[in-house]
Design a protein around this motif. Structure first.
Motif, PDB file in Angstrom:
ATOM      1  N   TYR A  32       0.844  -1.193   0.000  1.00  0.00           N
ATOM      2  CA  TYR A  32       0.000   0.000   0.000  1.00  0.00           C
ATOM      3  C   TYR A  32       0.883   1.247   0.000  1.00  0.00           C
ATOM      4  N   LYS A  33       0.899   1.937  -1.137  1.00  0.00           N
ATOM      5  CA  LYS A  33       1.803   3.076  -1.297  1.00  0.00           C
ATOM      6  C   LYS A  33       1.124   4.225  -2.029  1.00  0.00           C
ATOM      7  N   GLY A  34       1.664   5.419  -1.832  1.00  0.00           N
ATOM      8  CA  GLY A  34       1.265   6.589  -2.617  1.00  0.00           C
ATOM      9  C   GLY A  34      -0.224   6.836  -2.655  1.00  0.00           C
ATOM     10  N   PHE A  49      -6.829   2.354   8.081  1.00  0.00           N
ATOM     11  CA  PHE A  49      -5.713   1.408   8.022  1.00  0.00           C
ATOM     12  C   PHE A  49      -4.841   1.674   6.801  1.00  0.00           C
ATOM     13  N   PHE A  50      -5.458   1.822   5.636  1.00  0.00           N
ATOM     14  CA  PHE A  50      -4.684   2.064   4.420  1.00  0.00           C
ATOM     15  C   PHE A  50      -3.881   3.363   4.520  1.00  0.00           C
ATOM     16  N   LEU A  51      -4.458   4.376   5.177  1.00  0.00           N
ATOM     17  CA  LEU A  51      -3.772   5.652   5.286  1.00  0.00           C
ATOM     18  C   LEU A  51      -2.600   5.615   6.266  1.00  0.00           C
ATOM     19  N   GLN A  52      -2.437   4.516   6.985  1.00  0.00           N
ATOM     20  CA  GLN A  52      -1.228   4.332   7.773  1.00  0.00           C
ATOM     21  C   GLN A  52      -0.035   4.011   6.871  1.00  0.00           C
ATOM     22  N   HIS A  53      -0.326   3.633   5.627  1.00  0.00           N
ATOM     23  CA  HIS A  53       0.729   3.213   4.707  1.00  0.00           C
ATOM     24  C   HIS A  53       0.756   4.068   3.434  1.00  0.00           C
ATOM     25  N   GLU A  86      -2.903   6.066 -15.338  1.00  0.00           N
ATOM     26  CA  GLU A  86      -1.615   6.123 -14.636  1.00  0.00           C
ATOM     27  C   GLU A  86      -1.589   7.175 -13.525  1.00  0.00           C
ATOM     28  N   VAL A  87      -2.602   7.120 -12.657  1.00  0.00           N
ATOM     29  CA  VAL A  87      -2.672   8.050 -11.523  1.00  0.00           C
ATOM     30  C   VAL A  87      -2.541   7.332 -10.180  1.00  0.00           C
ATOM     31  N   ALA A  88      -2.675   6.007 -10.180  1.00  0.00           N
ATOM     32  CA  ALA A  88      -2.684   5.245  -8.924  1.00  0.00           C
ATOM     33  C   ALA A  88      -1.359   4.534  -8.710  1.00  0.00           C
ATOM     34  N   ASP A  89      -0.868   4.579  -7.489  1.00  0.00           N
ATOM     35  CA  ASP A  89       0.279   3.762  -7.111  1.00  0.00           C
ATOM     36  C   ASP A  89      -0.175   2.375  -6.664  1.00  0.00           C
ATOM     37  N   THR A  90      -1.391   2.319  -6.091  1.00  0.00           N
ATOM     38  CA  THR A  90      -1.942   1.066  -5.573  1.00  0.00           C
ATOM     39  C   THR A  90      -3.426   1.014  -5.877  1.00  0.00           C
ATOM     40  N   VAL A  91      -3.910  -0.177  -6.226  1.00  0.00           N
ATOM     41  CA  VAL A  91      -5.349  -0.427  -6.339  1.00  0.00           C
ATOM     42  C   VAL A  91      -5.684  -1.612  -5.444  1.00  0.00           C
TER      43      VAL A  91
END
Length: 230
Positions: A32-34, A49-53, A86-91
């Protein structure tokens, strides 16, 4: 706050489901990045939780969802998404693909919106009852999942079973027996009291019994998939 505390549906008969989910989401936390897009986010139970990473969390879901959605972007995942390429680092996408009548479209779109080198984490049920009818269309084998991901363009596709035979059957038994809790309130309380020890002991024993299962993938409750965009 722990991940499990985010689940209002966590009950006596199914808490193991959420413990398993928490385990795998924590296991994949390096992914989980960017900027993270949650496709089919529903009520966004994992946002904190995701925003911790990750640096940014964006929830995507359709307006007709059965859930009290908190979507940042309203979209039908069966169709092209109103999101730039190409805007997402993680899905991420959890317990969503089975509800899509056009699953390949969603995976193609996930691939499109990912930046090169970005990754996806997805979860789907396998041996599980029909839910959210009539919007429950498919169950996927590991081979079907790998095929769909690779067809979309993903590489390094890994499919991991989330439980063994015993966890799957004990959870199915708990969900089935939970349907017997009906009738007048005193009767419901009595039936629930009789079932509680079986629910508790079964869910405590299931992970231990799963050690006897040498191939979880055959009869698991579900799968997690990780994949990358080259």
């Amino acid at each position: 706050m722990t991940m499990s505390q985010n689940h209002s549906n966590r009950q006596w008969h199914n808490w193991l489901v959420y413990d398993i989910g928490d385990h795998f989401l924590a296991k994949y936390s390096p992914n989980y990045k960017g900027t993270l897009y949650d496709l089919g986010a529903g009520e966004s139970p994992y946002k904190d939780f995701f925003l911790q990473h990750a640096d940014q969390y964006i929830a995507v879901d359709w307006a007709g969802s059965f859930h009290d959605t908190k979507a940042d972007i309203a979209a039908d995942l069966n169709k092209p998404l109103p999101i730039d390429s190409e805007v997402a680092d993680t899905v991420v996408s959890l317990s969503v693909l089975e509800h899509l009548c056009e699953p390949q479209t969603m995976l193609n779109e996930a691939f499109r919106i990912l930046k090169p080198g970005g990754g996806m984490v997805l979860q789907v049920p396998w041996q599980w009852w029909i839910h959210e009818a009539p919007f429950d269309f498919f169950r996927y084998t590991p081979y079907g999942l790998k095929y769909l991901f690779e067809k979309a363009g993903f590489v390094d596709v890994t499919v991991e079973p989330q439980s063994g035979f015993f966890t799957m059957w004990i959870l199915k038994g708990n969900y089935f027996s939970q349907r017997f809790i009906r009738g007048p309130r005193p009767l419901r309380a009595l039936v629930k009291a009789a079932l509680l020890p079986f629910w508790y002991l079964g869910q405590k024993l299931a992970p231990l019994l799963d050690k006897l299962d040498k191939n979880w993938a055959l009869e698991t409750s579900g799968y997690y998939v990780t994949a990358k965009k080259p």
